[in-house]
Design a protein around this motif. Sequence first.
Motif, PDB file in Angstrom:
ATOM      1  N   GLY A   1      50.099  54.215  17.976  1.00  0.00           N
ATOM      2  CA  GLY A   1      51.429  54.323  18.481  1.00  0.00           C
ATOM      3  C   GLY A   1      52.455  55.411  18.153  1.00  0.00           C
TER       4      GLY A   1
ATOM      5  N   GLY B   1      55.113  56.745  19.020  1.00  0.00           N
ATOM      6  CA  GLY B   1      56.689  56.897  19.549  1.00  0.00           C
ATOM      7  C   GLY B   1      57.382  57.259  18.492  1.00  0.00           C
ATOM      8  N   TYR B   2      58.783  56.842  18.218  1.00  0.00           N
ATOM      9  CA  TYR B   2      59.629  57.480  17.319  1.00  0.00           C
ATOM     10  C   TYR B   2      59.241  57.258  15.778  1.00  0.00           C
ATOM     11  CZ  TYR B   2      64.175  58.766  15.611  1.00  0.00           C
ATOM     12  OH  TYR B   2      64.899  59.795  15.286  1.00  0.00           O
ATOM     13  N   VAL B   3      58.665  56.074  15.425  1.00  0.00           N
ATOM     14  CA  VAL B   3      58.336  55.695  14.211  1.00  0.00           C
ATOM     15  C   VAL B   3      56.876  56.123  13.484  1.00  0.00           C
ATOM     16  CG1 VAL B   3      57.629  53.701  12.772  1.00  0.00           C
ATOM     17  CG2 VAL B   3      59.603  53.529  14.006  1.00  0.00           C
TER      18      VAL B   3
ATOM     19  N   ASP C   1      47.945  57.305  21.017  1.00  0.00           N
ATOM     20  CA  ASP C   1      48.699  56.767  21.979  1.00  0.00           C
ATOM     21  C   ASP C   1      48.005  56.690  23.374  1.00  0.00           C
ATOM     22  OD1 ASP C   1      52.059  56.584  21.635  1.00  0.00           O
ATOM     23  OD2 ASP C   1      51.394  56.543  23.624  1.00  0.00           O
ATOM     24  N   ILE C   2      48.486  55.558  24.025  1.00  0.00           N
ATOM     25  CA  ILE C   2      48.062  55.326  25.505  1.00  0.00           C
ATOM     26  C   ILE C   2      48.638  56.064  26.518  1.00  0.00           C
ATOM     27  CG2 ILE C   2      47.006  52.964  25.217  1.00  0.00           C
ATOM     28  CD1 ILE C   2      49.858  52.152  26.334  1.00  0.00           C
TER      29      ILE C   2
ATOM     30  N   LYS D   1      51.985  62.298  27.237  1.00  0.00           N
ATOM     31  CA  LYS D   1      52.831  62.544  25.929  1.00  0.00           C
ATOM     32  C   LYS D   1      51.562  63.128  24.905  1.00  0.00           C
ATOM     33  CE  LYS D   1      55.492  59.383  23.630  1.00  0.00           C
ATOM     34  NZ  LYS D   1      55.874  58.536  22.846  1.00  0.00           N
TER      35      LYS D   1
ATOM     36  N   LEU E   1      53.571  50.141  16.787  1.00  0.00           N
ATOM     37  CA  LEU E   1      53.601  49.654  18.234  1.00  0.00           C
ATOM     38  C   LEU E   1      54.968  49.084  18.581  1.00  0.00           C
ATOM     39  CD1 LEU E   1      49.918  48.567  17.924  1.00  0.00           C
ATOM     40  CD2 LEU E   1      50.884  50.180  19.765  1.00  0.00           C
TER      41      LEU E   1
ATOM     42  N   THR F   1      57.772  46.351  19.852  1.00  0.00           N
ATOM     43  CA  THR F   1      57.986  45.030  19.792  1.00  0.00           C
ATOM     44  C   THR F   1      59.144  44.667  20.411  1.00  0.00           C
ATOM     45  OG1 THR F   1      58.945  45.427  17.524  1.00  0.00           O
ATOM     46  CG2 THR F   1      56.648  44.805  17.406  1.00  0.00           C
TER      47      THR F   1
ATOM     48  N   SER G   1      55.542  47.861  12.472  1.00  0.00           N
ATOM     49  CA  SER G   1      56.402  47.467  13.539  1.00  0.00           C
ATOM     50  C   SER G   1      57.461  46.357  12.918  1.00  0.00           C
ATOM     51  CB  SER G   1      55.783  47.032  14.810  1.00  0.00           C
ATOM     52  OG  SER G   1      55.071  48.164  15.259  1.00  0.00           O
ATOM     53  N   THR G   2      58.748  46.250  13.627  1.00  0.00           N
ATOM     54  CA  THR G   2      59.557  45.061  13.114  1.00  0.00           C
ATOM     55  C   THR G   2      58.961  43.829  13.676  1.00  0.00           C
ATOM     56  OG1 THR G   2      61.288  46.632  13.344  1.00  0.00           O
ATOM     57  CG2 THR G   2      61.874  44.488  13.453  1.00  0.00           C
TER      58      THR G   2
ATOM     59  N   GLU H   1      59.212  49.371   8.935  1.00  0.00           N
ATOM     60  CA  GLU H   1      60.102  50.663   8.848  1.00  0.00           C
ATOM     61  C   GLU H   1      61.478  50.174   8.951  1.00  0.00           C
ATOM     62  OE1 GLU H   1      58.754  53.894   9.080  1.00  0.00           O
ATOM     63  OE2 GLU H   1      61.132  53.953   8.614  1.00  0.00           O
TER      64      GLU H   1
ATOM     65  N   GLU I   1      67.416  56.686  12.834  1.00  0.00           N
ATOM     66  CA  GLU I   1      67.503  57.865  13.657  1.00  0.00           C
ATOM     67  C   GLU I   1      68.411  58.949  13.243  1.00  0.00           C
ATOM     68  OE1 GLU I   1      66.966  56.936  17.805  1.00  0.00           O
ATOM     69  OE2 GLU I   1      65.564  55.161  17.123  1.00  0.00           O
TER      70      GLU I   1
HETATM   71  N1  LIG Z   1      63.010  53.687  16.370  1.00  0.00           N
HETATM   72  C1  LIG Z   1      63.522  53.151  15.405  1.00  0.00           C
HETATM   73  O1  LIG Z   1      64.446  53.719  15.004  1.00  0.00           O
HETATM   74  C2  LIG Z   1      62.948  52.194  14.688  1.00  0.00           C
HETATM   75  C3  LIG Z   1      63.457  51.811  13.303  1.00  0.00           C
HETATM   76  C4  LIG Z   1      62.880  51.026  12.536  1.00  0.00           C
HETATM   77  C5  LIG Z   1      61.858  50.127  13.271  1.00  0.00           C
HETATM   78  N2  LIG Z   1      61.498  50.446  14.417  1.00  0.00           N
HETATM   79  C6  LIG Z   1      60.334  49.394  15.053  1.00  0.00           C
HETATM   80  O2  LIG Z   1      59.073  50.264  15.091  1.00  0.00           O
HETATM   81  C7  LIG Z   1      58.382  49.869  16.099  1.00  0.00           C
HETATM   82  C8  LIG Z   1      58.096  51.193  16.723  1.00  0.00           C
HETATM   83  O3  LIG Z   1      59.022  51.531  17.307  1.00  0.00           O
HETATM   84  P1  LIG Z   1      59.314  52.997  18.061  1.00  0.00           P
HETATM   85  O4  LIG Z   1      60.802  53.096  18.321  1.00  0.00           O
HETATM   86  O5  LIG Z   1      58.845  53.872  17.267  1.00  0.00           O
HETATM   87  O6  LIG Z   1      58.724  52.860  19.604  1.00  0.00           O
HETATM   88  P2  LIG Z   1      58.222  53.674  20.741  1.00  0.00           P
HETATM   89  O7  LIG Z   1      58.698  53.060  21.825  1.00  0.00           O
HETATM   90  O8  LIG Z   1      59.286  54.704  20.462  1.00  0.00           O
HETATM   91  O9  LIG Z   1      56.962  54.086  20.482  1.00  0.00           O
HETATM   92  C9  LIG Z   1      56.037  53.171  20.718  1.00  0.00           C
HETATM   93  C10 LIG Z   1      54.824  53.998  21.203  1.00  0.00           C
HETATM   94  O10 LIG Z   1      53.564  53.213  21.330  1.00  0.00           O
HETATM   95  C11 LIG Z   1      52.864  53.361  22.214  1.00  0.00           C
HETATM   96  N3  LIG Z   1      51.851  52.459  22.758  1.00  0.00           N
HETATM   97  C12 LIG Z   1      52.218  51.392  23.539  1.00  0.00           C
HETATM   98  N4  LIG Z   1      51.045  50.536  23.657  1.00  0.00           N
HETATM   99  C13 LIG Z   1      50.039  51.349  22.825  1.00  0.00           C
HETATM  100  C14 LIG Z   1      48.700  50.928  22.557  1.00  0.00           C
HETATM  101  N5  LIG Z   1      48.000  49.815  22.927  1.00  0.00           N
HETATM  102  N6  LIG Z   1      47.672  51.805  21.870  1.00  0.00           N
HETATM  103  C15 LIG Z   1      48.456  53.031  21.493  1.00  0.00           C
HETATM  104  N7  LIG Z   1      49.614  53.306  21.702  1.00  0.00           N
HETATM  105  C16 LIG Z   1      50.584  52.368  22.333  1.00  0.00           C
HETATM  106  C17 LIG Z   1      53.799  53.891  23.405  1.00  0.00           C
HETATM  107  O11 LIG Z   1      53.188  54.676  24.550  1.00  0.00           O
HETATM  108  C18 LIG Z   1      54.858  54.453  22.681  1.00  0.00           C
HETATM  109  O12 LIG Z   1      54.443  56.131  22.691  1.00  0.00           O
HETATM  110  C19 LIG Z   1      59.062  48.531  16.921  1.00  0.00           C
HETATM  111  O13 LIG Z   1      58.516  47.503  16.203  1.00  0.00           O
HETATM  112  C20 LIG Z   1      60.377  48.919  16.369  1.00  0.00           C
HETATM  113  O14 LIG Z   1      61.247  47.836  16.435  1.00  0.00           O
HETATM  114  C21 LIG Z   1      61.934  51.447  15.012  1.00  0.00           C
END
Ligand SMILES: NC(=O)c1ccc[n+]([C@@H]2O[C@H](COP(=O)([O-])OP(=O)(O)OC[C@H]3O[C@@H](n4cnc5c(N)ncnc54)[C@H](O)[C@@H]3O)[C@@H](O)[C@H]2O)c1
Length: 163
Positions: free
Chosen positions: A8, A10-12, A31-32, A36, A85, A87, A121-122, A150, A154
């Motif tokens: 995963g 993404g941001y985290v 990532d899937i 990206k 991933l 949530t 993840s959360t 995490e 941001e």
């Molecule tokens: N963004 C924040 O500020 C923040 C802060 C603290 C906690 N969190 C938690 O961290 C977790 C991730 O959040 P995020 O903001 O990074 O999410 P995001 O949506 O930015 O990223 C998630 C990534 O996972 C990928 N993904 C989905 N299914 C997949 C799979 N089967 N295999 C591989 N990759 C896959 C998506 O394509 C995406 O790039 C969540 O639980 C969120 O609540 C986020």
Amino acid sequence: MKKIAVIGTGYVGLVTGTCFAETGNQVICVDIDVNKVNRMRAGEIPIYEPHLDVIFERNIKANRLSFTTNLEEGIKDAEIIFLALPTPPGEDGSADLRYILGVAEDLGKILEDYKVIVDKSTVPVGTAEKVREMIAKNSKVDFDVVSNPEFLREGYAVDDFFN
Ligand SMILES: NC(=O)c1ccc[n+]([C@@H]2O[C@H](COP(=O)([O-])OP(=O)(O)OC[C@H]3O[C@@H](n4cnc5c(N)ncnc54)[C@H](O)[C@@H]3O)[C@@H](O)[C@H]2O)c1
């Protein structure tokens, strides 16, 4: 130096993976999202976060940070696998664990040696046990599941990681 996979990106996941590479570890981000992953392979950073672009570029050049859409390839050599991933909240507001449990099920089928699987993840208390059971359903090898929630903010994600 540890070999780390982040599932995963993404941001985290991207902040975690990039910053672990910066501290000298070998990191593969999975990532899937094919688009990206292709963009990141071409050196394009998909999010804006202060200081992250410089670290991202430096570690790709140093061959400490790479990207794949292939889970098996991503985790093969890793000692530690971080799950970053999504949530999203479900209708009742509780975290939807389908992405995490889906990947946990896939991991169980492909693990070939001992790994530490870290949930970033959360998620609600008790999720590590669900992840453990989902992996164990198919896994023939030993593994451990760890919770490392995490709390990054941001705009301060890189600073928060290092401090
Ligand atoms: N963004 C924040 O500020 C923040 C802060 C603290 C906690 N969190 C938690 O961290 C977790 C991730 O959040 P995020 O903001 O990074 O999410 P995001 O949506 O930015 O990223 C998630 C990534 O996972 C990928 N993904 C989905 N299914 C997949 C799979 N089967 N295999 C591989 N990759 C896959 C998506 O394509 C995406 O790039 C969540 O639980 C969120 O609540 C986020």
